[in-house]
Design an enzyme around this catalytic site. Structure first.
Site, short mmCIF file in Angstrom:
data_model
loop_
_atom_site.label_atom_id
_atom_site.label_comp_id
_atom_site.label_asym_id
_atom_site.label_seq_id
_atom_site.Cartn_x
_atom_site.Cartn_y
_atom_site.Cartn_z
N GLU A 92 -10.68 1.91 3.50
CA GLU A 92 -10.78 1.55 2.14
C GLU A 92 -10.48 0.04 2.00
OE1 GLU A 92 -8.76 2.29 -2.39
OE2 GLU A 92 -7.77 3.11 -0.72
N HIS A 93 -9.28 -0.54 2.30
CA HIS A 93 -9.05 -1.85 2.34
C HIS A 93 -8.86 -2.45 3.81
CE1 HIS A 93 -7.12 -0.48 -1.62
NE2 HIS A 93 -7.62 -1.52 -1.91
N GLN A 128 0.81 -1.16 -0.05
CA GLN A 128 -0.03 -0.22 0.04
C GLN A 128 0.95 1.19 -0.03
OE1 GLN A 128 -3.51 -0.04 -0.12
NE2 GLN A 128 -2.99 2.00 -0.88
N HIS A 180 -53.17 20.31 -4.82
CA HIS A 180 -52.81 18.75 -4.85
C HIS A 180 -54.16 17.93 -4.38
CE1 HIS A 180 -48.79 19.94 -4.70
NE2 HIS A 180 -48.29 18.84 -4.45
N HIS A 211 2.25 3.10 -3.15
CA HIS A 211 1.42 3.87 -4.21
C HIS A 211 1.67 5.31 -4.31
CE1 HIS A 211 -1.84 1.20 -5.87
NE2 HIS A 211 -1.76 0.76 -4.74
N ASP A 258 -6.76 -5.98 -5.97
CA ASP A 258 -6.05 -4.81 -7.15
C ASP A 258 -6.27 -5.35 -8.53
OD1 ASP A 258 -5.75 -2.83 -5.07
OD2 ASP A 258 -3.65 -3.40 -4.99
#
Length: 451
Positions: free
Chosen positions: A325-326, A257, A418, A260, A359
């Site tokens: 996220e993960h 990770q 209405h 990245h 991924d």
């Protein structure tokens, strides 16, 4: 390289996260606003200008759309890996075909029918990043769910490489999926082109795909003119591990990770001090052999850490607070532990499920909610490329039966028109006249509050 937080120090870690990761966000907001205005006004000319300014390449309008020759060259360059790419694409497609939402209609006793009609969007734009590295996997993870949803017109944009063209890896992925319209444009200006349309790039209904802070801010600013998938920040992983975890596996996942981006987050949450120490050692030894060591060092220093909890329950509470996220579950019984996890974009259960599998290979899209938004957001899926229309068919019998209740609700809100829309039908069908001037209607009062 990976700092250990425990007791009071854990609060400082969370405070740092809560402070955000874009201290210059106001500057980014202003710059993106200017870029979008220029793209809206100048179209292709602005895209070419920004390509020179930000990407360092000279472009003209004819260079924006990738050519058949470029696609063919990309095919030749990646011929050896094509079987693997097609296998990955097939897995992704099969996964998304499993959970296609469907239309439905339900008949009520009086003959009325209620339902939902689901239709795909007409045209979507998929942003494929290419700053630090080309990401053909992101093309697969955005385009395939759109194709499965039934979107007929899919546009891909991706930044130019040093040669002034879209990365051949991205072009080849597009070719495999049958996508012919791939445009050489990146950053906020590409998002603007998709949202407003230019002479070369058609306007879309929705923009999806990950990108840097400028891409994310551009998506935020164009939302409402077009739809977007999410406002994604830098990628992140949290590993929840107990004393049974393999420290080398945990370290490898954290490093995967961290490579990245300098702003990526890599966090281990555990109640085992022995494991924490072993992971620290393994991170140092494995990182020394990796090509992106400089990025990893910054990432682990700024956005990484080991959180040492008092017990498993506190560790689970921290994971839910992070809403990552993960999430990797390196524990003795990951399925049992999963029952107490409420918030995560994607969960990787067990030591043999590295994030890398998700991924590229497993099937679910790797476009996921970040920065704690997994508390309320979900991974990109087929439903993100579809829209719902409510279907309402009332029979005469049911309208007559329910008219009084509906009229009472309209009276409560002071909306006489209405009420009249119901009453005129019931009275007319029963031999009466249009009752718009009746005391029951004209006596209604109050400001209109909605329709």
């Amino acid at each position: 390289m990976l700092y250990l937080y425990e007791k009071q120090n854990v609060d400082s870690f969370f405070s740092r996260l809560d402070a955000g990761i874009d201290p210059d966000s106001s500057t980014i907001e202003k710059n993106v606003s200017d870029i979008l205005k220029n793209v809206q006004t100048c179209g292709d000319e602005a895209l070419c200008r920004y390509a020179e300014k930000f990407d360092g390449v000279i472009m003209n309008r004819e260079m924006l759309k990738s050519t058949a020759e470029q696609m063919k060259a990309a095919e030749e360059a990646f011929r050896e890996i094509e079987p693997v790419l097609k296998q990955a694409a097939g897995r992704i497609r099969r996964y998304h075909e499993r959970h296609l939402p469907g239309s439905w209609i339900e008949r009520e006793n009086g003959g009325s029918r209620l339902g939902v009609r689901i239709r795909p969007l007409d045209r979507v734009g998929c942003y494929v990043p290419g700053g630090r590295a080309p990401y053909p996997s992101s093309l697969f993870m955005t385009v395939i769910p759109a194709q499965v949803a039934g979107v007929k017109d899919i546009i891909v944009v991706s930044p130019p490489n040093a040669g002034g063209v879209v990365s051949p890896a991205v072009l080849n992925a597009a070719r495999i999926l049958g996508i012919e319209r791939v445009y050489c444009a990146g950053g906020a200006q590409a998002v603007g082109a998709l949202a407003f349309g230019t002479e070369s790039i058609p306007r879309v209904d929705k923009v999806v795909g990950p990108g840097n802070a400028y891409v994310t801010e551009a998506k935020r600013q164009v939302y409402g003119r077009v739809d977007i998938d999410m406002l994604a920040g830098p990628s992140e992983v949290v590993i929840l591990a107990d004393e049974t975890a393999d420290p080398d596996f945990v370290a490898a996942d954290l490093l995967a990770q961290a490579e990245h981006d300098p702003r990526s987050g890599s966090v281990l949450v555990t109640w085992s001090r022995d494991l924490a120490s072993a992971v620290q050692e393994s991170v140092n030894s494995q990182a020394a052999c990796l090509s992106r060591l400089d990025i990893i060092r910054v990432s682990l220093k700024e956005r990484g850490g080991i959180l040492l909890s008092r017990n498993p329950q506190q560790a689970e509470d921290w994971v839910n607070r992070l809403a990552p996220e993960h999430l990797g579950l390196h524990v003795k019984d990951p399925w049992e532990r999963l029952e107490r996890i409420d918030h995560a974009g994607a969960v990787f259960l067990g030591s043999w499920s590295p994030e890398t599998v998700g991924d590229y290979w497993a099937g679910p899209s790797h476009v996921l909610p970040t920065q704690g938004t997994a508390r309320f957001a979900s991974p990109l899926g087929t439903e993100d490329f579809m829209k719902r229309s409510s279907l309402i068919f009332f029979s005469r019998k049911d309208l007559e039966k329910d008219a009084d209740a509906i009229i009472q609700l309209a009276k409560m809100e002071g909306l006489d028109a209405h009420a009249n829309a119901v009453r005129c039908r019931v009275c007319k069908e029963n031999g009466g006249s249009n009752p718009a001037g009746s005391p029951e209607i004209t006596g209604l009062s109050g400001a209109a509050t909605g329709g």
